[in-house]
Design a protein around this motif. Structure first.
Motif, PDB file in Angstrom:
ATOM      1  N   ARG A 161       0.840  -1.205   0.000  1.00 39.15           N
ATOM      2  CA  ARG A 161       0.000   0.000   0.000  1.00 39.15           C
ATOM      3  C   ARG A 161       0.878   1.258   0.000  1.00 39.15           C
ATOM      4  O   ARG A 161       0.601   2.227  -0.693  1.00 39.15           O
ATOM      5  CB  ARG A 161      -0.928  -0.001   1.226  1.00 39.15           C
ATOM      6  N   GLN A 162       1.945   1.180   0.758  1.00 45.03           N
ATOM      7  CA  GLN A 162       2.922   2.264   0.796  1.00 45.03           C
ATOM      8  C   GLN A 162       3.450   2.551  -0.621  1.00 45.03           C
ATOM      9  O   GLN A 162       3.556   3.692  -1.058  1.00 45.03           O
ATOM     10  CB  GLN A 162       4.076   1.783   1.680  1.00 45.03           C
ATOM     11  N   THR A 163       3.782   1.453  -1.316  1.00 44.37           N
ATOM     12  CA  THR A 163       4.322   1.547  -2.665  1.00 44.37           C
ATOM     13  C   THR A 163       3.326   2.193  -3.629  1.00 44.37           C
ATOM     14  O   THR A 163       3.701   2.960  -4.509  1.00 44.37           O
ATOM     15  CB  THR A 163       4.643   0.121  -3.168  1.00 44.37           C
ATOM     16  N   ILE A 164       2.051   1.869  -3.446  1.00 42.67           N
ATOM     17  CA  ILE A 164       1.025   2.443  -4.324  1.00 42.67           C
ATOM     18  C   ILE A 164       0.908   3.951  -4.074  1.00 42.67           C
ATOM     19  O   ILE A 164       0.818   4.748  -5.011  1.00 42.67           O
ATOM     20  CB  ILE A 164      -0.343   1.766  -4.082  1.00 42.67           C
ATOM     21  N   ALA A 165       0.956   4.341  -2.805  1.00 42.76           N
ATOM     22  CA  ALA A 165       0.882   5.769  -2.476  1.00 42.76           C
ATOM     23  C   ALA A 165       2.082   6.514  -3.071  1.00 42.76           C
ATOM     24  O   ALA A 165       1.939   7.629  -3.579  1.00 42.76           O
ATOM     25  CB  ALA A 165       0.820   5.950  -0.961  1.00 42.76           C
ATOM     26  N   ILE A 166       3.253   5.880  -3.042  1.00 46.26           N
ATOM     27  CA  ILE A 166       4.436   6.506  -3.640  1.00 46.26           C
ATOM     28  C   ILE A 166       4.269   6.592  -5.156  1.00 46.26           C
ATOM     29  O   ILE A 166       4.598   7.600  -5.781  1.00 46.26           O
ATOM     30  CB  ILE A 166       5.722   5.723  -3.273  1.00 46.26           C
ATOM     31  N   SER A 167       3.695   5.535  -5.757  1.00 52.29           N
ATOM     32  CA  SER A 167       3.487   5.544  -7.210  1.00 52.29           C
ATOM     33  C   SER A 167       2.583   6.698  -7.625  1.00 52.29           C
ATOM     34  O   SER A 167       2.763   7.283  -8.690  1.00 52.29           O
ATOM     35  CB  SER A 167       2.850   4.227  -7.678  1.00 52.29           C
ATOM     36  N   ARG A 168       1.601   7.012  -6.796  1.00 50.52           N
ATOM     37  CA  ARG A 168       0.711   8.150  -7.093  1.00 50.52           C
ATOM     38  C   ARG A 168       1.515   9.435  -7.204  1.00 50.52           C
ATOM     39  O   ARG A 168       1.260  10.268  -8.058  1.00 50.52           O
ATOM     40  CB  ARG A 168      -0.318   8.346  -5.973  1.00 50.52           C
ATOM     41  N   LEU A 169       2.500   9.602  -6.317  1.00 54.58           N
ATOM     42  CA  LEU A 169       3.340  10.802  -6.367  1.00 54.58           C
ATOM     43  C   LEU A 169       4.208  10.788  -7.616  1.00 54.58           C
ATOM     44  O   LEU A 169       4.379  11.799  -8.284  1.00 54.58           O
ATOM     45  CB  LEU A 169       4.258  10.875  -5.138  1.00 54.58           C
ATOM     46  N   LEU A 170       4.752   9.587  -7.939  1.00 57.18           N
ATOM     47  CA  LEU A 170       5.694   9.489  -9.052  1.00 57.18           C
ATOM     48  C   LEU A 170       5.012   9.752 -10.389  1.00 57.18           C
ATOM     49  O   LEU A 170       5.642  10.168 -11.354  1.00 57.18           O
ATOM     50  CB  LEU A 170       6.359   8.109  -9.062  1.00 57.18           C
ATOM     51  N   LEU A 171       3.698   9.531 -10.433  1.00 57.65           N
ATOM     52  CA  LEU A 171       2.934   9.773 -11.652  1.00 57.65           C
ATOM     53  C   LEU A 171       2.999  11.242 -12.052  1.00 57.65           C
ATOM     54  O   LEU A 171       2.860  11.589 -13.217  1.00 57.65           O
ATOM     55  CB  LEU A 171       1.470   9.359 -11.399  1.00 57.65           C
ATOM     56  N   GLN A 172       3.229  12.134 -11.061  1.00 57.15           N
ATOM     57  CA  GLN A 172       3.203  13.562 -11.382  1.00 57.15           C
ATOM     58  C   GLN A 172       4.576  14.209 -11.470  1.00 57.15           C
ATOM     59  O   GLN A 172       4.726  15.361 -11.089  1.00 57.15           O
ATOM     60  CB  GLN A 172       2.443  14.363 -10.325  1.00 57.15           C
ATOM     61  N   ASP A 173       5.602  13.481 -11.919  1.00 55.64           N
ATOM     62  CA  ASP A 173       6.899  14.118 -12.139  1.00 55.64           C
ATOM     63  C   ASP A 173       7.388  14.944 -10.960  1.00 55.64           C
ATOM     64  O   ASP A 173       7.709  16.121 -11.109  1.00 55.64           O
ATOM     65  CB  ASP A 173       6.820  15.057 -13.360  1.00 55.64           C
ATOM     66  N   VAL A 174       7.419  14.367  -9.790  1.00 54.97           N
ATOM     67  CA  VAL A 174       7.903  15.099  -8.624  1.00 54.97           C
ATOM     68  C   VAL A 174       9.427  15.209  -8.663  1.00 54.97           C
ATOM     69  O   VAL A 174      10.099  14.333  -9.193  1.00 54.97           O
ATOM     70  CB  VAL A 174       7.527  14.379  -7.304  1.00 54.97           C
ATOM     71  N   SER A 175       9.962  16.286  -8.110  1.00 57.91           N
ATOM     72  CA  SER A 175      11.414  16.358  -7.967  1.00 57.91           C
ATOM     73  C   SER A 175      11.837  16.120  -6.521  1.00 57.91           C
ATOM     74  O   SER A 175      12.978  15.770  -6.254  1.00 57.91           O
ATOM     75  CB  SER A 175      11.947  17.704  -8.466  1.00 57.91           C
ATOM     76  N   VAL A 176      10.895  16.319  -5.593  1.00 61.44           N
ATOM     77  CA  VAL A 176      11.173  16.057  -4.173  1.00 61.44           C
ATOM     78  C   VAL A 176      10.031  15.220  -3.595  1.00 61.44           C
ATOM     79  O   VAL A 176       8.863  15.549  -3.787  1.00 61.44           O
ATOM     80  CB  VAL A 176      11.277  17.377  -3.366  1.00 61.44           C
ATOM     81  N   VAL A 177      10.385  14.136  -2.914  1.00 58.11           N
ATOM     82  CA  VAL A 177       9.371  13.330  -2.216  1.00 58.11           C
ATOM     83  C   VAL A 177       9.668  13.382  -0.724  1.00 58.11           C
ATOM     84  O   VAL A 177      10.809  13.160  -0.301  1.00 58.11           O
ATOM     85  CB  VAL A 177       9.389  11.861  -2.713  1.00 58.11           C
ATOM     86  N   ILE A 178       8.650  13.724   0.056  1.00 55.74           N
ATOM     87  CA  ILE A 178       8.826  13.792   1.512  1.00 55.74           C
ATOM     88  C   ILE A 178       8.061  12.640   2.149  1.00 55.74           C
ATOM     89  O   ILE A 178       6.892  12.417   1.843  1.00 55.74           O
ATOM     90  CB  ILE A 178       8.268  15.121   2.063  1.00 55.74           C
ATOM     91  N   MET A 179       8.727  11.881   3.008  1.00 55.15           N
ATOM     92  CA  MET A 179       8.092  10.726   3.637  1.00 55.15           C
ATOM     93  C   MET A 179       8.217  10.839   5.154  1.00 55.15           C
ATOM     94  O   MET A 179       9.322  10.927   5.685  1.00 55.15           O
ATOM     95  CB  MET A 179       8.777   9.432   3.173  1.00 55.15           C
ATOM     96  N   ASP A 180       7.052  10.860   5.834  1.00 59.53           N
ATOM     97  CA  ASP A 180       7.059  10.975   7.299  1.00 59.53           C
ATOM     98  C   ASP A 180       6.938   9.567   7.900  1.00 59.53           C
ATOM     99  O   ASP A 180       5.876   8.955   7.831  1.00 59.53           O
ATOM    100  CB  ASP A 180       5.890  11.878   7.745  1.00 59.53           C
ATOM    101  N   GLU A 181       8.020   9.038   8.417  1.00 61.88           N
ATOM    102  CA  GLU A 181       8.055   7.704   9.049  1.00 61.88           C
ATOM    103  C   GLU A 181       7.511   6.582   8.160  1.00 61.88           C
ATOM    104  O   GLU A 181       6.597   5.865   8.562  1.00 61.88           O
ATOM    105  CB  GLU A 181       7.245   7.734  10.356  1.00 61.88           C
ATOM    106  N   PRO A 182       8.047   6.416   6.946  1.00 62.20           N
ATOM    107  CA  PRO A 182       7.459   5.433   6.025  1.00 62.20           C
ATOM    108  C   PRO A 182       7.619   3.980   6.468  1.00 62.20           C
ATOM    109  O   PRO A 182       6.824   3.130   6.089  1.00 62.20           O
ATOM    110  CB  PRO A 182       8.215   5.671   4.709  1.00 62.20           C
TER     111      PRO A 182
END
Ligand SMILES: Nc1ncnc2c1ncn2[C@@H]1O[C@H](COP(=O)(O)OP(=O)(O)OP(=O)(O)O)[C@@H](O)[C@H]1O
Ligand SMILES: [Mg+2]
Length: 257
Positions: A161-182
Motif C-alpha cells: 500500500r505504501q508503494t502504491i501511495a508513492i506511485s501516485r506521487l511518481l505519476l506527477q513528475d515530482v522532484s522532491v518526495v517527503i516521507m514521514d516515518e514510512p
C-alpha cells in the motif's frame, strides 16, 4: 550526488531560509535553514516534538510557516496549500496514505486524475486499459513488484500500500518526495523493499526527505542527516563523515560533545 556538507546552486532543488513557526509561546521551528540537493536522500531526525512534522507541513503546503522563505532554483516558492506544493514538484507521503480500499491498484494510482476515453464521439468512460498499462510502466521504471493489480488494495500488505501511495506521487513528475516515518509500521522484509524503492527514486534524480526514528535505516539509506532539536537545526552532516553515536548525541544534547 553531493554528499559533502556544502551545497552548490546547480545541484540544489530546494532551500529553506530562516523558517520559523510558533504555536502560542512555543517555537516549533526556530529559524531553520538548509538545502536539499538533486538526487539525494536527506534524513530528518530528532526527538519527539523536535519540529520534524512542522517542517514537513511547511514544505508540503499543509501549514505555512510564520516567517522565512522556501525557494527552488533561486526562485521563491509560495506554498500556501498542498496544491501549491504539487505544482512545485514537491510530493508528500502522509501517514494515512490516502488510498481508497475498494479500488484496485491502477485506480488508486490515478485517483483524482483518471484517464478517460470517448466512445461514439461523446460518451466518456474511464480508460482502464491505459491506466493499467501506464501503472505497469511506472512500477517497472521504479523496480516495484505488485502481483495483484486488479484486486481492491484493502487485500494488499502495508508495504504494498505504501508503494502504491508513492506511485501516485511518481505519476506527477515530482522532484522532491517527503516521507514521514514510512517504515514505522512495516515488517523487516517490507521495510527493506521501501528502502530499495527510495534508492531507485534517488537513482532517477528524485530527492527524498525522509523522517525516521530508526537510525539503522537512516544509515542504510541517507546521504546526509539533518538533526532538529527544540525547533532548531543542530546540524546537517554527511553520512560518510559521522557515526551513529555522534548523531544520537546531536539528537539528545544538541551537539556531539
Ligand atoms: N497544531 C499544533 N498546536 C500546538 N502545538 C503544536 C501543534 N503541532 C505541533 N505542535 C508542537 O510543536 C512542537 C513540534 O511538533 P512536531 O509535530 O513538529 O514534532 P515532531 O518532531 O514531528 O515529533 P514526533 O517525532 O513526535 O512526530 C511540539 O512541541 C508539538 O507539541
Ligand atoms: Mg512528527
Amino acid at each position: 550526488m553531493n554528499v559533502e556538507g556544502s551545497t552548490d546552486g546547480a545541484s540544489e532543488v530546494l532551500r529553506v531560509n530562516n523558517l520559523s513557526k510558533n504555536y502560542g509561546g512555543l517555537k516549533a521551528l526556530d529559524s531553520v535553514s538548509f538545502a536539499v540537493n538533486r538526487g539525494e536522500v536527506l534524513a530528518l531526525v530528532g526527538d519527539n516534538g523536535a519540529g520534524k512534522s512542522t517542517l514537513v507541513k511547511a514544505l508540503s503546503g499543509a501549514q505555512p510557516p510564520d516567517s522565512g522563505s522556501i525557494e527552488s532554483g533561486g526562485q521563491p516558492l509560495q506554498l500556501r496549500t498542498p496544491r501549491d506544493a504539487d505544482a512545485a514538484g514537491i510530493g508528500c507521503l502522509h501517514q494515512g496514505l490516502g488510498l481508497v480500499d475498494s479500488l484496485n491498484v491502477p485506480e488508486n494510482v490515478f485517483l483524482g486524475r483518471e484517464l478517460q476515453i470517448k466512445r461514439l464521439g461523446f460518451l466518456r468512460q474511464l480508460d482502464h486499459a491505459s491506466m493499467r498499462a501506464k501503472t505497469i510502466e511506472l512500477l517497472e521504471r521504479f523496480g516495484i513488484h505488485l502481483p495483484l493489480l486488479n484486486e481492491p488494495v484493502v487485500r494488499l500488505s502495508g508495504g504494498q500500500r505504501q508503494t502504491i501511495a508513492i506511485s501516485r506521487l511518481l505519476l506527477q513528475d515530482v522532484s522532491v518526495v517527503i516521507m514521514d516515518e514510512p517504515m514505522a509500521a512495516l515488517g523487516v522484509e517490507e521495510g527493506r523493499r521501501v528502502l530499495e524503492l527510495v534508492s531507485n527514486m534517488r537513482d532517477q534524480g528524485i530527492s527524498i526527505i525522509v523522517i525516521s526514528h530508526n537510525l539503522e535505516h537512516v544509515f542504510q539509506i541517507a546521504d546526509r542527516i539533518a538533526v532538529l532539536k527544540n525547533g532548531q537545526l543542530v546540524d546537517v552532516v554527511a553520512i560518510a563523515d559521522t557515526t551513529r553515536d555522534a548523531v544520537v548525541k546531536m539528537i539528545t544534547f544538541g551537539s556531539t560533545h
